[in-house]
Motif scaffolding. Structure first.
Motif, mmCIF file in Angstrom:
data_model
loop_
_atom_site.group_PDB
_atom_site.id
_atom_site.type_symbol
_atom_site.label_atom_id
_atom_site.label_comp_id
_atom_site.label_asym_id
_atom_site.label_seq_id
_atom_site.Cartn_x
_atom_site.Cartn_y
_atom_site.Cartn_z
ATOM 1 N N ASP A 1 0.810 -1.210 0.000
ATOM 2 C CA ASP A 1 0.000 0.000 0.000
ATOM 3 C C ASP A 1 0.846 1.263 0.000
ATOM 4 O O ASP A 1 0.334 2.350 0.231
ATOM 5 C CB ASP A 1 -0.932 0.024 1.220
ATOM 6 N N ASP A 2 2.168 1.140 -0.285
ATOM 7 C CA ASP A 2 3.019 2.326 -0.336
ATOM 8 C C ASP A 2 2.737 3.073 -1.641
ATOM 9 O O ASP A 2 3.142 2.653 -2.709
ATOM 10 C CB ASP A 2 4.500 1.924 -0.281
ATOM 11 N N ASP A 3 2.016 4.194 -1.530
ATOM 12 C CA ASP A 3 1.634 4.945 -2.713
ATOM 13 C C ASP A 3 2.573 6.094 -3.008
ATOM 14 O O ASP A 3 2.314 6.913 -3.880
ATOM 15 C CB ASP A 3 0.204 5.495 -2.563
ATOM 16 N N ALA B 1 3.526 7.970 1.708
ATOM 17 C CA ALA B 1 3.823 7.463 3.046
ATOM 18 C C ALA B 1 2.969 8.143 4.090
ATOM 19 O O ALA B 1 3.394 8.435 5.182
ATOM 20 C CB ALA B 1 5.304 7.632 3.384
ATOM 21 N N GLY B 2 1.709 8.390 3.766
ATOM 22 C CA GLY B 2 0.824 9.004 4.740
ATOM 23 C C GLY B 2 1.201 10.424 5.039
ATOM 24 O O GLY B 2 0.864 10.943 6.100
ATOM 25 N N PRO C 1 -1.014 7.747 10.750
ATOM 26 C CA PRO C 1 -0.847 6.909 9.557
ATOM 27 C C PRO C 1 -0.635 5.461 9.943
ATOM 28 O O PRO C 1 -0.268 5.138 11.068
ATOM 29 C CB PRO C 1 0.406 7.493 8.887
ATOM 30 N N ASP C 2 -0.874 4.588 8.982
ATOM 31 C CA ASP C 2 -0.633 3.171 9.201
ATOM 32 C C ASP C 2 0.847 2.927 9.466
ATOM 33 O O ASP C 2 1.709 3.561 8.869
ATOM 34 C CB ASP C 2 -1.079 2.377 7.972
ATOM 35 N N GLU D 1 3.235 2.285 6.606
ATOM 36 C CA GLU D 1 3.511 3.409 5.728
ATOM 37 C C GLU D 1 4.685 4.241 6.208
ATOM 38 O O GLU D 1 5.282 4.983 5.438
ATOM 39 C CB GLU D 1 2.271 4.303 5.605
ATOM 40 N N ALA E 1 5.515 11.638 9.617
ATOM 41 C CA ALA E 1 4.953 11.701 8.271
ATOM 42 C C ALA E 1 5.404 12.954 7.531
ATOM 43 O O ALA E 1 5.745 12.905 6.346
ATOM 44 C CB ALA E 1 3.420 11.652 8.343
#
Length: 309
Positions: free
Chosen positions: A157-159, A162-163, A227-228, A231, A290
């Motif tokens: 889920d690393d888009d 990173a949140g 954040p998760d 992430e 973050a």
């Protein structure tokens, strides 16, 4: 009788001489064919291509002034976007060979804390003719990632963000950790000399207050929640150079806490390291992981883009 014996001896000597010449010529010709040609082919095959890059950028000019103002709030006595322009010039690091390695440091102080930034460029050269400069840089990068304890692959889920932008809460890893729930001892962590400030003995996990210090009140205050963990944890990154990873560490000291973001990427035979840190004296306000990761990543993407141009 004497003349006959002489003629016979001369004939025998002539036959032996012809045989010797024939054997010598055959051996020499065969030896040349066996010794010279294979050797020449092997030498050519063992020569690796040169590295992708032959020079390095000027380190203190590699970071745009606008980026520095955002990453170093309060530099020059002003807030972000203000201050003395000379405060963003930076101090070049001392190296043994500026053709092989260069770097630059910046520092700013704002309120009860400070920010530190280091950008380091290393051009790797292989002295093994069978190993290219790019391959040698790849092996060196892999050793660095292994030493930092980076997992082999990025979370699914690393888009890329990173949140980033989500404040509040203590991010994954906690104080002085390699990852969630893994606390480092002072002996394992070593000293932190990157910021130019003396490292104090590392204490136990820092207080979890649910309040993010951010950059002196910047950010959205954690409206979206923390954040998760995956992430923000140390991890490989996609889309920066040929390969990249990010390490995030929160350290508690007697004088306060500091969060250290280390982002390393490789492009060709050059390895670039970005170290971005925030120090705060109020342990109740933790540096925002973050936000710091987001800024470090944006800078790394800009630097990688300069190499690609």
């Amino acid at each position: 009788m004497q003349r006959k014996a002489y003629a016979t001896g001369a004939a025998v000597a002539a036959v032996l001489a012809v045989g010797a010449v024939g054997c010598t010529g055959g051996t020499g010709e065969g030896g040349a064919a066996a010794d010279s040609k294979p050797g020449a082919v092997s030498a050519e095959a063992a020569t690796a291509p040169p590295g992708t890059y032959r020079s390095l950028p000027e380190p203190c000019g590699a970071v745009d002034a606008g980026v520095l103002k955002a990453m170093l709030p309060g530099a020059g006595g002003g807030s972000a976007g203000e201050g003395d322009p000379e405060a963003y010039e930076g101090d070049q690091t001392v190296t043994y060979d500026n053709d092989r390695r260069v770097g630059c440091r910046w520092k700013s102080s704002a309120g009860p804390g400070s920010h530190h930034l280091l950008v380091d460029f290393e051009r790797v050269v292989s002295y093994d003719p069978a190993v290219s400069d790019d391959r040698r840089a790849e092996l060196l990068y892999e050793d660095m990632a292994l030493e930092a304890g980076i997992p082999p692959s990025a979370p699914e889920d690393d888009d890329g963000g990173a949140g980033a932008g989500d404040g509040g809460g203590e991010p994954a890893g906690g104080a002085g950790t390699d990852g969630p729930g893994e606390t480092r001892s002072p002996e394992e962590s070593g000293e932190d000399g990157r910021s130019g400030e003396p490292e104090e003995p590392r204490g136990s996990a820092s207080p979890s207050t649910g309040e993010s210090g951010g950059d002196g009140g910047e950010g959205d205050g954690g409206a979206s929640g923390p954040p998760d963990a995956a992430e923000l944890a140390p991890r490989p990154l996609e889309g920066i150079g040929d390969a990249a990873y990010l390490d995030d560490e929160l350290v508690t000291a007697a004088s306060g806490v500091h969060r250290d973001i280390t982002l390393v990427f490789r492009t060709g035979n050059v390895i670039v390291t970005v170290e971005y840190e925030q120090w705060v004296t109020d342990k109740r306000r933790l540096p925002d992981s973050a936000e710091l990761q987001k800024r470090a990543r944006e800078l790394a993407e800009r630097l990688a883009g300069e190499f690609e141009d």
